[in-house]
Design a protein around this motif. Structure first.
Motif, PDB file in Angstrom:
ATOM      1  N   TRP A  85       0.834  -1.362   0.161  1.00 39.22           N
ATOM      2  CA  TRP A  85      -0.186  -0.012   0.040  1.00 39.22           C
ATOM      3  C   TRP A  85       0.841   1.308   0.006  1.00 39.22           C
ATOM      4  N   ALA A  86       2.187   1.221   0.525  1.00 42.53           N
ATOM      5  CA  ALA A  86       2.787   2.342   0.678  1.00 42.53           C
ATOM      6  C   ALA A  86       3.401   2.926  -0.639  1.00 42.53           C
ATOM      7  N   SER A  87       3.319   1.753  -1.753  1.00 41.66           N
ATOM      8  CA  SER A  87       3.624   2.546  -3.067  1.00 41.66           C
ATOM      9  C   SER A  87       2.506   2.903  -3.852  1.00 41.66           C
ATOM     10  N   LEU A  88       1.347   2.869  -3.437  1.00 45.45           N
ATOM     11  CA  LEU A  88       0.143   3.523  -4.145  1.00 45.45           C
ATOM     12  C   LEU A  88      -0.303   4.840  -3.593  1.00 45.45           C
ATOM     13  N   PRO A  89      -0.736   5.602  -4.216  1.00 44.13           N
ATOM     14  CA  PRO A  89      -1.135   6.900  -4.003  1.00 44.13           C
ATOM     15  C   PRO A  89      -1.972   7.528  -2.881  1.00 44.13           C
ATOM     16  N   GLY A  90      -2.468   6.676  -1.930  1.00 43.42           N
ATOM     17  CA  GLY A  90      -3.264   7.197  -0.776  1.00 43.42           C
ATOM     18  C   GLY A  90      -4.413   6.254  -0.610  1.00 43.42           C
ATOM     19  N   ASN A  91      -4.865   6.417   0.448  1.00 40.75           N
ATOM     20  CA  ASN A  91      -6.226   5.755   0.826  1.00 40.75           C
ATOM     21  C   ASN A  91      -7.385   5.812   0.054  1.00 40.75           C
ATOM     22  N   THR A  92      -7.617   6.817  -0.252  1.00 42.98           N
ATOM     23  CA  THR A  92      -8.917   7.027  -1.566  1.00 42.98           C
ATOM     24  C   THR A  92      -8.783   6.427  -2.488  1.00 42.98           C
ATOM     25  N   MET A  93      -7.442   6.590  -3.224  1.00 42.17           N
ATOM     26  CA  MET A  93      -7.148   5.899  -4.439  1.00 42.17           C
ATOM     27  C   MET A  93      -6.914   4.397  -4.259  1.00 42.17           C
ATOM     28  N   ILE A  94      -6.400   3.866  -3.245  1.00 42.14           N
ATOM     29  CA  ILE A  94      -6.313   2.462  -3.042  1.00 42.14           C
ATOM     30  C   ILE A  94      -7.693   1.889  -2.811  1.00 42.14           C
ATOM     31  N   ARG A  95      -8.639   2.603  -2.190  1.00 37.98           N
ATOM     32  CA  ARG A  95      -9.923   2.123  -2.014  1.00 37.98           C
ATOM     33  C   ARG A  95     -10.603   1.926  -3.420  1.00 37.98           C
ATOM     34  N   GLY A  96     -10.388   2.961  -4.209  1.00 38.48           N
ATOM     35  CA  GLY A  96     -10.913   2.944  -5.730  1.00 38.48           C
ATOM     36  C   GLY A  96     -10.277   1.812  -6.511  1.00 38.48           C
ATOM     37  N   PHE A  97      -8.930   1.692  -6.375  1.00 47.15           N
ATOM     38  CA  PHE A  97      -8.246   0.552  -7.344  1.00 47.15           C
ATOM     39  C   PHE A  97      -8.797  -0.734  -6.890  1.00 47.15           C
ATOM     40  N   VAL A  98      -8.949  -0.901  -5.457  1.00 46.34           N
ATOM     41  CA  VAL A  98      -9.700  -2.433  -5.147  1.00 46.34           C
ATOM     42  C   VAL A  98     -11.054  -2.499  -5.578  1.00 46.34           C
ATOM     43  N   ARG A  99     -11.790  -1.741  -5.335  1.00 43.84           N
ATOM     44  CA  ARG A  99     -13.136  -1.618  -5.766  1.00 43.84           C
ATOM     45  C   ARG A  99     -13.276  -2.272  -7.182  1.00 43.84           C
ATOM     46  N   ASN A 100     -12.419  -1.307  -8.107  1.00 44.85           N
ATOM     47  CA  ASN A 100     -12.557  -1.437  -9.628  1.00 44.85           C
ATOM     48  C   ASN A 100     -12.000  -2.844  -9.916  1.00 44.85           C
ATOM     49  N   TYR A 101     -10.941  -3.342  -9.319  1.00 48.83           N
ATOM     50  CA  TYR A 101     -10.559  -4.490  -9.590  1.00 48.83           C
ATOM     51  C   TYR A 101     -11.568  -5.542  -9.313  1.00 48.83           C
ATOM     52  N   ALA A 102     -11.950  -5.527  -8.135  1.00 55.93           N
ATOM     53  CA  ALA A 102     -12.960  -6.468  -7.755  1.00 55.93           C
ATOM     54  C   ALA A 102     -14.098  -6.453  -8.647  1.00 55.93           C
ATOM     55  N   ARG A 103     -14.620  -5.412  -9.310  1.00 54.53           N
ATOM     56  CA  ARG A 103     -15.750  -5.273 -10.347  1.00 54.53           C
ATOM     57  C   ARG A 103     -15.113  -5.912 -11.581  1.00 54.53           C
ATOM     58  N   VAL A 104     -14.002  -5.750 -12.103  1.00 49.29           N
ATOM     59  CA  VAL A 104     -13.327  -6.371 -12.988  1.00 49.29           C
ATOM     60  C   VAL A 104     -13.237  -7.702 -13.224  1.00 49.29           C
ATOM     61  N   LEU A 105     -13.125  -8.262 -11.815  1.00 50.89           N
ATOM     62  CA  LEU A 105     -13.084  -9.629 -11.818  1.00 50.89           C
ATOM     63  C   LEU A 105     -14.451 -10.266 -11.140  1.00 50.89           C
ATOM     64  N   ASN A 106     -15.385  -9.709 -11.294  1.00 57.38           N
ATOM     65  CA  ASN A 106     -16.901 -10.129 -10.910  1.00 57.38           C
ATOM     66  C   ASN A 106     -16.659 -10.649  -9.317  1.00 57.38           C
ATOM     67  N   LEU A 107     -15.994  -9.824  -8.425  1.00 57.58           N
ATOM     68  CA  LEU A 107     -15.921 -10.260  -7.191  1.00 57.58           C
ATOM     69  C   LEU A 107     -16.893  -9.458  -6.204  1.00 57.58           C
ATOM     70  N   ASP A 108     -17.126  -9.665  -4.956  1.00 56.51           N
ATOM     71  CA  ASP A 108     -17.875  -8.986  -4.122  1.00 56.51           C
ATOM     72  C   ASP A 108     -17.131  -7.597  -3.588  1.00 56.51           C
ATOM     73  N   ALA A 109     -17.518  -6.579  -4.373  1.00 57.33           N
ATOM     74  CA  ALA A 109     -16.350  -5.510  -3.965  1.00 57.33           C
ATOM     75  C   ALA A 109     -16.624  -5.066  -2.518  1.00 57.33           C
ATOM     76  N   ASP A 110     -17.966  -5.076  -1.967  1.00 57.01           N
ATOM     77  CA  ASP A 110     -18.165  -4.756  -0.614  1.00 57.01           C
ATOM     78  C   ASP A 110     -17.385  -5.662   0.529  1.00 57.01           C
ATOM     79  N   ALA A 111     -17.201  -6.794   0.012  1.00 57.19           N
ATOM     80  CA  ALA A 111     -16.852  -7.645   1.290  1.00 57.19           C
ATOM     81  C   ALA A 111     -15.231  -7.358   1.136  1.00 57.19           C
ATOM     82  N   LEU A 112     -14.426  -7.109  -0.102  1.00 58.08           N
ATOM     83  CA  LEU A 112     -13.346  -6.814  -0.359  1.00 58.08           C
ATOM     84  C   LEU A 112     -13.033  -5.450   0.619  1.00 58.08           C
ATOM     85  N   MET A 113     -13.830  -4.441   0.327  1.00 54.33           N
ATOM     86  CA  MET A 113     -13.728  -3.360   1.066  1.00 54.33           C
ATOM     87  C   MET A 113     -13.630  -3.239   2.570  1.00 54.33           C
TER      88      MET A 113
END
Length: 142
Positions: free
Chosen positions: A44-72
């Motif tokens: 996480w330290a090499s990524l640009p901050g909490n808000t961006m990390i949350r967006g990246f993870v949420r979008n990645y979950a959607r691309v993979l058809n995973l439960d984004a809320d559970a991952l969040m």
């Protein structure tokens, strides 16, 4: 898939199960491959901050058809646990300055710009608060 490792491991496992390369995932997410690798390795330290990390993870979950809320929720729990560990260990050898009975002198500039003042080139009236205090105290005795 909530208990199958950390958030990054869950994303990596889902990507690999779908035979998607890291480069393909990065292209779908419009991220650099190094950013996707950082997400998957939970760097996480090499990524640009909490808000961006949350967006990246949420979008990645959607691309993979995973439960984004559970991952969040898992991401928040992981990040919160790490934050609490840092707070508990941070500054344990620090000492606060001791209060004294002596008043500390501080000079502040107080600025006033008159009604006709316009623009940065206009001179304002500046008085030192210590001078004002001296005048008030001196006026009371004089």
């Amino acid at each position: 898939m909530a208990d199958a490792g950390g958030v990054g491991q869950q994303l990596r496992s889902a990507r690999e199960a779908r035979n998607i390369t890291l480069a393909e995932a990065a292209q779908s997410l419009k991220l650099a491959p190094r950013q996707v690798a950082a997400i998957e390795s939970e760097d996480w330290a090499s990524l640009p901050g909490n808000t961006m990390i949350r967006g990246f993870v949420r979008n990645y979950a959607r691309v993979l058809n995973l439960d984004a809320d559970a991952l969040m929720r898992a991401l928040d729990a992981t990040r919160m646990q790490r934050t609490l560990q840092l707070e508990a260990s941070a500054g344990t050898s620090s000492h606060l300055p001791q209060a004294s009975n002596q008043a500390e002198r501080r000079d502040y500039l107080a600025g006033h710009r008159g009604a006709g003042a316009a623009g940065p080139g206009t001179a304002g009236v500046f008085l030192c608060s210590a001078e004002l205090l001296a005048r008030a105290v001196g006026g009371a005795h004089g």
